[in-house]
Design an enzyme around this catalytic site. Structure first.
Site, short mmCIF file in Angstrom:
data_model
loop_
_atom_site.label_atom_id
_atom_site.label_comp_id
_atom_site.label_asym_id
_atom_site.label_seq_id
_atom_site.Cartn_x
_atom_site.Cartn_y
_atom_site.Cartn_z
N ASP A 1 0.86 -1.16 0.00
CA ASP A 1 0.00 0.00 0.00
C ASP A 1 0.92 1.23 0.00
O ASP A 1 2.11 1.13 0.30
CB ASP A 1 -0.88 -0.05 1.26
CG ASP A 1 -1.63 1.25 1.49
OD1 ASP A 1 -2.38 1.67 0.59
OD2 ASP A 1 -1.43 1.86 2.56
N ASP B 1 -0.14 5.14 1.00
CA ASP B 1 -0.36 6.08 2.10
C ASP B 1 -0.44 5.36 3.44
O ASP B 1 -1.23 4.43 3.62
CB ASP B 1 -1.65 6.88 1.88
CG ASP B 1 -1.52 7.87 0.73
OD1 ASP B 1 -0.60 8.69 0.76
OD2 ASP B 1 -2.35 7.80 -0.20
#
Length: 219
Positions: free
Chosen positions: A12, A14
């Site tokens: 991922d 953020d």
């Protein structure tokens, strides 16, 4: 050297690689305030991180007339673009990615960001050439739908059973479960540890160096 357990490591963005959780929360709240809408608290705003932007706004302030959500997205983008150039990678990310690439792993990103947003972030932190493939929420289904991982493994010719998804939210871990991939949690991002642990990740790291060490020994 022991045989690798994984060939493809998907991150991922953020809250996992980039230290952006607090900024995203602030921008969601500012967007709601601009439009005179109910302002979500920090917990609610951080919980939607990782979803596609429209889905995130609908989850942050549920039950609005649908006409309000495009305006929320527009105001969020306005605030985020004013702030994002100051965002940085978590300490240790650059070194971890460099070493994993040298060790022969395929590296990918699966993110709730838009394609324009991810490319802008990758360019800012000089990681445009680091990843073998990336998927964004405006290109396919939003997390926790398994499509991002399905498309990444297909594009790179990799086996889902030898793929691991690393993220800071339950959306990431649920996507891994839905796709049949392994999941690793990080406890320094958007969702609290107890929510991540409820999805039984293979491992949970409290820092990037801790994650890096575990991957070196176990991936």
């Amino acid at each position: 050297m022991p045989k690798k357990k994984f060939d493809l490591i998907v991150f991922d963005w953020d809250g996992t690689l980039m230290d952006s959780t607090a900024t995203i929360v602030k921008c969601i709240q500012a967007a709601a305030k601009d439009l005179g809408l109910p302002v979500p608290d920090n917990k609610t705003a951080s919980h939607v991180i990782g979803l596609g932007l429209q889905d995130a706004m609908e989850a942050a302030i549920p039950g609005l007339d649908p006409k309000h959500y495009p305006a929320m997205v527009e105001r969020y983008r306005y605030h985020y673009l004013a702030d994002d150039q100051g965002l940085t990678l978590f300490d240790g990310v650059r070194e971890m990615l460099s070493e994993l690439a040298q060790d022969g792993y395929f590296l990918a990103v699966a993110t709730g960001k838009s394609r324009v947003g991810l490319n802008r972030a990758l360019d800012t932190v000089k990681l445009l050439s680091t990843f073998d493939a990336t998927r964004c929420a405006d290109e396919t289904f939003s997390k926790p739908h398994p499509a991002m991982l399905q498309e990444l493994t297909r594009e790179l010719g990799q086996d889902m059973a030898r793929t691991v998804m690393i993220g800071d939210t339950t959306h990431d871990l649920q996507m891994a479960i839905n796709a049949g991939a392994a999941g690793i949690a990080v406890h320094y991002g958007a969702h609290p540890p107890h929510e991540l642990q409820a999805l039984d990740p293979l491992y949970a790291a409290s820092s990037v160096p801790e994650l890096h060490t575990w991957l070196n020994k176990n991936a």
